[in-house]
Design an enzyme around this catalytic site. Structure first.
Site, PDB file in Angstrom:
ATOM      1  CB  SER A 291      46.475  44.013  37.023  1.00 24.61           C
ATOM      2  OG  SER A 291      45.296  44.758  36.768  1.00 24.61           O
ATOM      3  CE  LYS A 292      50.077  45.434  29.721  1.00 25.47           C
ATOM      4  NZ  LYS A 292      51.118  46.264  29.946  1.00 25.47           N
ATOM      5  NE  ARG A 293      41.486  45.453  36.591  1.00 21.99           N
ATOM      6  CZ  ARG A 293      41.163  46.118  37.687  1.00 21.99           C
ATOM      7  NH1 ARG A 293      40.447  47.208  37.601  1.00 21.99           N
ATOM      8  NH2 ARG A 293      41.568  45.708  38.878  1.00 21.99           N
TER       9      ARG A 293
ATOM     10  N   GLY B  88      47.287  50.422  33.710  1.00 21.85           N
ATOM     11  CA  GLY B  88      48.304  51.041  32.853  1.00 21.85           C
ATOM     12  C   GLY B  88      49.458  50.077  32.688  1.00 21.85           C
TER      13      GLY B  88
END
Ligand code: GLU
Length: 491
Positions: free
Chosen positions: A256-258, A260
């Site tokens: 996920s976005k977390r 990168g």
């Protein structure tokens, strides 16, 4: 492999294509190229509520950036078109009605569509065995009565899942997987807006487009028994299925976005080379021999077989990507690196430093080739080559163990030596300046430290004399002169 290999990448245009999605495209493409088959792009735009305008272009741009070409699909057409599902509605209507007339599907009159039960993919896992509607068992008389009572025509068409037995798939990656049919609900195949659901459309098109292998992300595995039941009811030949492993972050959580950037376009923006990205993405679930990391596309194509695809989740490691990118950058010729850096410099350098002289950039490129990891670092790493003068704190000219006078004489001596040197070649410069430093009883670190700050405004730079050679006599002399003047004035 008997028959022609025809595989497809079937994105839904519902936003920015993320890594996992493009990995699916890449694996299908490699598989097609390995077998000399066809790679087809089909746009699955049947979920009208989730469409995001412009996403088809972004998806296609992502493929083009990675140099993944398609044999059939949007823009190129092909004998099995149209390749947008929204342009194939008649086909799905006919098939749905055929299933109804065969008794494999039924009109459902319940007013809500119960989206949580009839959605796609991962949501399928939440389905329960029995949809709480009775429409499947209504007689013709009961249907007529219902319509006259409620005034309501059929809302949706549902597939009548067999209530017992099992559905089995022999997945080329995951092996044999089976489901008890009683655990699968009567899913919708045609929605009230006249669009098919993913299940019907995917089965219809994979058949009509003569897809030999359905290779897609593991999250679609729970949909497979539904597809197999539909295929059987329609009398189609099933394709081979291969479900690709999930992609997780280093912490083993779903990517996920977390972790990168996840959208492919962000990697282009951040200065990753497409060939590095492609090499890195191939390793997300496939390996040549468990140790080789950097491979040419031809090597990958030559060896791309599904027995080398892992069942276990692939780990997306941003650090490794950075390393792969650096490896590819170092493989470029100075001309190529300059060419790759140019658009980033045009984007990121202050306007007054543009346009960048291409020939000059080609000489700068080798100086940073060993250190640059992403092309978006180019502007920061090279701006001082283009600046006419540097604004820096003149106190930084004074090196450890030196005072103002020593620094002044270092600058004066350096300026004289540089003025007197016509052959601005790095070995020559080093010899001349080394001797000058010795005459002043300064260490290399001190004398060259002063020079480095004077020439670049920075304490850290590529090798000093190579850099001066690239800067050339005029720029170097004028910078040292400037530094001297500013330093004297500040005293
Ligand atoms: N439209 C689906 C997606 O967006 C494709 C699933 C499949 O390949 O069957 O991923």
């Amino acid at each position: 492999m008997p028959g022609e290999v025809r595989v497809r990448y079937a994105p839904s245009p519902t936003g920015l294509p993320h890594i996992g999605n493009i990995r699916t495209a890449l694996f299908n493409w490699l598989f097609a190229r390995h077998h000399g088959g066809k790679f087809i792009v089909r746009i699955e735009d049947t979920d009208q509520a989730r469409l995001v305008p412009g996403s088809v272009d972004v998806i296609l741009d992502g493929l083009r950036w990675l140099d993944i070409d398609w044999d059939e699909g949007p823009e190129v057409g092909g004998p099995f078109g149209p390749y947008f599902q929204s342009e194939r509605l008649d086909i799905y209507h006919d098939l749905a009605e055929r299933l109804v007339s065969q008794g494999n599907a039924y009109h459902c009159y319940c007013s809500q569509e119960r989206p949580s039960q009839d959605g796609q993919g991962a949501r399928d896992r939440r389905t329960s065995a029995s949809a709480d509607c009775k429409c499947r068992d209504l007689s013709q008389a009961e249907i007529s009565e219902l319509i006259s009572k409620t005034g309501q025509e059929s809302e949706v068409i549902r597939f009548a899942m067999p209530k017992d037995g099992i559905t089995k798939v022999n997945d080329l990656i995951r092996g044999e997987v089976e489901w008890r049919n009683e655990t699968l609900n009567d899913f919708i195949i045609l929605k009230s807006d006249g669009f098919p659901t993913y299940h019907l459309a995917v089965v219809a098109d994979d058949h009509l487009m003569e897809i030999s292998h359905v290779m897609r992300a593991e999250e679609w595995l729970p949909s497979t028994p539904r597809h197999l039941q539909l295929i059987e009811a329609l009398g189609f030949e099933p394709p081979q299925f291969a479900h690709l492993p999930m992609i997780m972050g280093p912490d083993r959580a779903k990517l996920s976005k977390r972790h990168g950037a996840t959208a492919i376009g962000e990697y282009e923006h951040d200065g990753y080379l497409p060939e590095a990205m492609r090499n890195f993405m191939v390793l997300l679930g496939w390996s040549l021999d468990d140790k080789t990391e950097i491979m040419s596309t031809q090597t990958i194509i030559d060896n791309f077989t599904l027995d080398r695809v892992t069942k276990s989740a692939a780990i997306f490691d941003q650090e490794k990507l950075l390393w792969v990118n650096g490896m590819y950058i170092r493989e470029l010729s100075p001309e190529q690196l300059a060419g790759r850096m140019m658009p980033f410099l045009e984007r990121d350098l202050p306007k007054e430093l543009l346009p960048v002289d291409e020939k000059y950039l080609r000489r700068i490129a080798p100086l940073l080739q060993e250190r640059i990891k992403r092309l978006d670092e180019a502007a920061g790493m090279t701006s001082y080559f283009f600046q006419a003068d540097h604004q820096f704190d003149t106190e930084t000219l004074v090196q450890k163990g030196m005072d103002r006078d020593m620094t002044l004489s270092a600058l004066k001596t350096a300026l004289d030596e540089l003025n007197a040197t016509d052959d601005f070649q790095h070995e020559k410069l080093e010899a001349v300046l080394q001797a000058a430093g010795e005459r002043l009883s300064l260490s290399r670190r001190q004398f060259f430290g002063v020079l480095r700050v004077a020439a670049t405004g920075r304490a850290v730079s590529p090798p000093l004399f190579e850099m001066m050679e690239v800067l050339g006599k005029d720029r170097t002399v004028s910078r040292v002169k400037n530094a001297l003047e500013r330093f004297s004035a500040a005293g």
